[in-house]
Design an enzyme around this catalytic site. Sequence first.
Site, mmCIF file in Angstrom:
data_model
loop_
_atom_site.group_PDB
_atom_site.id
_atom_site.type_symbol
_atom_site.label_atom_id
_atom_site.label_comp_id
_atom_site.label_asym_id
_atom_site.label_seq_id
_atom_site.Cartn_x
_atom_site.Cartn_y
_atom_site.Cartn_z
ATOM 1 N N HIS A 85 47.929 70.805 43.522
ATOM 2 C CA HIS A 85 47.232 71.921 44.309
ATOM 3 C C HIS A 85 47.394 72.133 45.723
ATOM 4 O O HIS A 85 47.003 72.974 46.389
ATOM 5 C CB HIS A 85 45.683 71.737 43.809
ATOM 6 C CG HIS A 85 45.104 70.877 44.364
ATOM 7 N ND1 HIS A 85 44.548 69.596 43.787
ATOM 8 C CD2 HIS A 85 44.554 70.937 45.841
ATOM 9 C CE1 HIS A 85 43.596 69.015 45.106
ATOM 10 N NE2 HIS A 85 43.854 69.658 46.153
ATOM 11 N N ASP A 115 48.273 67.424 38.273
ATOM 12 C CA ASP A 115 47.975 67.752 39.710
ATOM 13 C C ASP A 115 48.897 66.907 40.571
ATOM 14 O O ASP A 115 48.401 66.398 41.526
ATOM 15 C CB ASP A 115 46.475 67.608 39.959
ATOM 16 C CG ASP A 115 46.148 68.180 41.297
ATOM 17 O OD1 ASP A 115 46.925 69.291 41.851
ATOM 18 O OD2 ASP A 115 45.088 67.886 41.983
ATOM 19 N N SER A 194 43.301 64.937 49.755
ATOM 20 C CA SER A 194 44.114 65.082 48.663
ATOM 21 C C SER A 194 45.532 64.852 48.755
ATOM 22 O O SER A 194 46.439 65.301 49.583
ATOM 23 C CB SER A 194 44.019 66.565 47.930
ATOM 24 O OG SER A 194 42.988 66.498 46.855
#
Length: 354
Positions: A85, A115, A194
């Site tokens: 993402h 992901d 992230s």
Amino acid sequence: MPSRREFLAAVGAAGAAGAAGCVRIGGRTGSGAPVSGADVDDSATAAVYDRVVPSVVGVRVYDDSGPLANGSGFVTDDGVVTNQHVVAGASRVKLRFHGNVWRDADVVGTDAYSDLAVLSPADRPASATPLGWVDTSPEPPVGTDVLAIGTPYGYDGSASSGVISGVDRLLPGPNDFQIADAVQTDAALNPGNSGGPLVTMAGSVAGVVNSAGGENIGFAISAALAKRVVPALAADGDYDHSYMGVRLLEVSPTVAAAYGLEDVGGVVVTQVADGGPSAGVLRGSDGTDVVDGVRVPTGGDVIVGMAGRDVETQADLSNVLALRTSPGETIPVRVRRSDAATTVDLTLGARPEP
């Protein structure tokens, strides 16, 4: 699902309670103190940080209109790993290595269902040596000390400390699927973290930071799953996940009462996809019952084992599929069907594209 820009806007505003995913360019960058969950002046912790941080990168993503988002990543033998993402929709990617060294990077492969993404930098700095994954047999237990290192809010080389506070978690994925075997941590995670590494005090990667769920709770993609997906992304650009083609319901006390089960445990097949791998093999629910005011689908197979492993929860089933099977493989599935135990052979398919 929200659009890419809606998602980025949401996490940029969410702070510690939002997704750790990315931080919007033009947000909180360049002022204030770096985000840190705990002091890192302990000599052992500081030594781990010093050893790992040269291999951690900031990931800056651009689309055709200009700068889009920031995230984190880290160097492995297969390339630079980050979250899918973080780089979704990117037309250009730049990596910021320790010491403010910038490199262009190509997106080699991405997988929305885990992901995860792999990037290939141009002329990687010599100091950015590959990090290794933890030994996943067994995986690090709850209570293991960890550091999350990355670029929250664009602050380079930030660290927060904590422990692995949970394992075998399920995270939301696309198309109503879930990401299996996730690692929970109480290390502080914020927008921009992230894709960065969650490392043990041995400097090994226990997980790829994915999201923050609230105060003192965050999640990372486990090393066990990443060790399966990342090499495939580096070699082929994608990864095929095992697919059963069913909808499931975990056996709770209410469900157990509806099925006349003495013990809570197992997963009910509520629906079987037409033409899917389980069609003609597993049976979905064909009725309902009301227990304590709750309507429960009934008549479906109750899966209690798969591929030689017991299935007590949906996390158990998801972990078996994600970590121990491959598309095209035929596995035994133990079920309770019409109050009798039986075993059926199921040939797994590959998940449809998200």
